[in-house]
Write an enzyme that holds these catalytic residues in place. Structure first.
Site, PDB file in Angstrom:
ATOM      1  N   GLY A  14       0.822  -1.209   0.000  1.00  0.00           N
ATOM      2  CA  GLY A  14       0.000   0.000   0.000  1.00  0.00           C
ATOM      3  C   GLY A  14       0.852   1.253   0.000  1.00  0.00           C
ATOM      4  O   GLY A  14       1.874   1.322   0.680  1.00  0.00           O
ATOM      5  N   ARG A  75       0.861  -5.163  -5.886  1.00  0.00           N
ATOM      6  CA  ARG A  75       0.970  -6.454  -5.215  1.00  0.00           C
ATOM      7  C   ARG A  75       1.541  -7.447  -6.231  1.00  0.00           C
ATOM      8  O   ARG A  75       1.196  -7.402  -7.406  1.00  0.00           O
ATOM      9  CB  ARG A  75      -0.384  -6.941  -4.734  1.00  0.00           C
ATOM     10  N   ASP A 106       4.567  -4.825   6.213  1.00  0.00           N
ATOM     11  CA  ASP A 106       4.929  -6.194   6.596  1.00  0.00           C
ATOM     12  C   ASP A 106       5.056  -7.137   5.412  1.00  0.00           C
ATOM     13  O   ASP A 106       5.964  -7.962   5.363  1.00  0.00           O
ATOM     14  CB  ASP A 106       3.948  -6.734   7.648  1.00  0.00           C
ATOM     15  N   THR A 130       4.058   2.518   5.840  1.00  0.00           N
ATOM     16  CA  THR A 130       2.686   2.002   5.924  1.00  0.00           C
ATOM     17  C   THR A 130       1.886   2.907   6.847  1.00  0.00           C
ATOM     18  O   THR A 130       2.365   3.286   7.918  1.00  0.00           O
ATOM     19  CB  THR A 130       2.645   0.558   6.453  1.00  0.00           C
ATOM     20  N   ASP A 132      -0.500   2.071   8.610  1.00  0.00           N
ATOM     21  CA  ASP A 132      -1.041   1.320   9.746  1.00  0.00           C
ATOM     22  C   ASP A 132      -0.190   1.416  11.012  1.00  0.00           C
ATOM     23  O   ASP A 132      -0.660   1.053  12.099  1.00  0.00           O
ATOM     24  CB  ASP A 132      -1.217  -0.152   9.370  1.00  0.00           C
ATOM     25  N   ASP A 134       2.260  -0.432  12.153  1.00  0.00           N
ATOM     26  CA  ASP A 134       2.178  -1.746  12.794  1.00  0.00           C
ATOM     27  C   ASP A 134       3.450  -2.572  12.660  1.00  0.00           C
ATOM     28  O   ASP A 134       3.384  -3.801  12.547  1.00  0.00           O
ATOM     29  CB  ASP A 134       0.978  -2.523  12.242  1.00  0.00           C
ATOM     30  N   ARG A 176      -6.543  -3.039   9.353  1.00  0.00           N
ATOM     31  CA  ARG A 176      -7.017  -4.428   9.400  1.00  0.00           C
ATOM     32  C   ARG A 176      -6.498  -5.158  10.634  1.00  0.00           C
ATOM     33  O   ARG A 176      -7.224  -5.862  11.309  1.00  0.00           O
ATOM     34  CB  ARG A 176      -6.575  -5.168   8.129  1.00  0.00           C
TER      35      ARG A 176
END
Length: 328
Positions: A14, A75, A106, A130, A132, A134, A176
């Site tokens: 992403g 991707r 990740d 990212t 996120d 994370d 997510r």
């Protein structure tokens, strides 16, 4: 110490605001140190399809304010196979590339670590990009600050109309596996409830809290839902609550990919520049299979393997406690 002369840079997974400042820093730092630089378009897909081009200082002019990534991203399932990695390695060797800077999350790091273990003569450094937030080994990932501010701006506007009409809004944000955006945006906007993948919230408790808010004369309520919340989709949650909470007109908003776009914040521009600069210096120092990250306002390295250890990643306890107390 391994010596490198030509590095390649790619963005994968992403997109995240701040990737372009990072690319700029990688290119110009490398050229300053007399290295050649190659840009790979569309991440690992471009590595397999040999979609690469030489980069010079002017290749990255005037990109600090741009969202997304000038290298594009995609991707790539083929890169997960041995055959795909063999093709990627062959393409790198044919171009004389001996080091990779990979910017992503990740999934990107998982591929980079496996590739580096399979072909240890290609040095690999990861940059956490990212929204996120994370990954272990960095307090903030590239894009998280910009995305959170984008969410906050959107929620503030929704609050205005919610207050005008005595409405309850359920707002779904990205995350997510991580509730980092939801938690910070929710606290910043005074959300009445925040549903996170890391913390189980009983629907009954959510309903009781919203009813109490209405009894306490709250003219509007906002519930932030991270997309990975265990209760399922935001529409399902809203329908369940609507059966019990009759004080408000209930609406749902999914912010979606709005959160990925936009000009990077000052924080993300500086972080991207610091991380890109550090990634090249790590390669020059002979490092590989490492991630550069921000810890206590210093750029430090963490192994890619450790960075991927999500069991060590946790949301801040004080923010989780504040979420409950400040929403009354």
């Amino acid at each position: 110490m391994r010596k490198i002369s030509k590095i390649a840079v790619l963005t994968s997974g992403g997109d995240a605001p701040g990737m372009n400042p990072c690319i700029r820093a990688v290119v110009r730092t490398a050229i300053y140190h007399k290295l050649q630089v190659v840009g790979i378009r569309q991440g690992y897909k471009g590595l397999i399809e040999n979609d690469m081009y030489d980069m010079v200082p002017r290749s990255v002019s005037n990109i600090l304010s741009l969202g997304g990534t000038i290298l594009k991203t995609a991707r790539c399932l083929e890169f997960r196979t041995d055959e795909g990695m063999d093709i990627a390695y062959k393409n790198l060797k044919e171009k004389g590339i001996d080091a990779l800077v990979v910017i992503g999350g990740d999934g990107t790091f998982t591929g980079a670590l496996r590739f580096s273990r399979k072909f240890p003569d290609i040095a690999v450094i990861g940059v956490p990009g990212t929204i996120d937030n994370d990954l272990c080994g960095t307090t903030y990932t590239l894009g998280f600050d910009t995305a959170t501010n984008t969410v906050i701006e959107a929620i503030d506007k929704i609050r205005d109309t919610a207050d005008a009409h005595d409405r309850l809004f359920f707002i779904e944000v990205m995350g997510r596996d991580s509730g980092a955006i939801a938690l910070r945006a929710g606290i910043s906007c005074g959300a009445e409830a925040i549903l996170l993948p890391e913390k189980e919230t009983a629907i009954a408790d959510l309903i009781d809290g919203l009813k109490n808010g209405a009894l306490n004369k709250k003219s509007s309520s906002i519930v932030i839902v991270a997309e990975g919340d265990k209760h399922g989709g935001v529409y399902d949650i809203a329908r369940t609550v609507e059966k019990e909470v009759k004080n408000y007109d209930i609406k749902v908003t999914i912010l979606g990919h709005l959160q990925r776009g936009g000009s990077p914040s000052s924080f993300d521009r500086i972080l991207g520049s610091r991380l890109g600069f550090a990634a090249v210096n790590a390669l020059l120092a002979g490092e590989t299979q490492q991630m550069v990250g921000l810890q206590a306002n210093q750029i430090l390295m963490t192994s890619l393997e450790e960075a991927l250890n999500l069991h060590e990643f946790r949301l801040e306890d004080d923010l989780l406690k504040m979420m409950e107390i400040l929403s009354i």
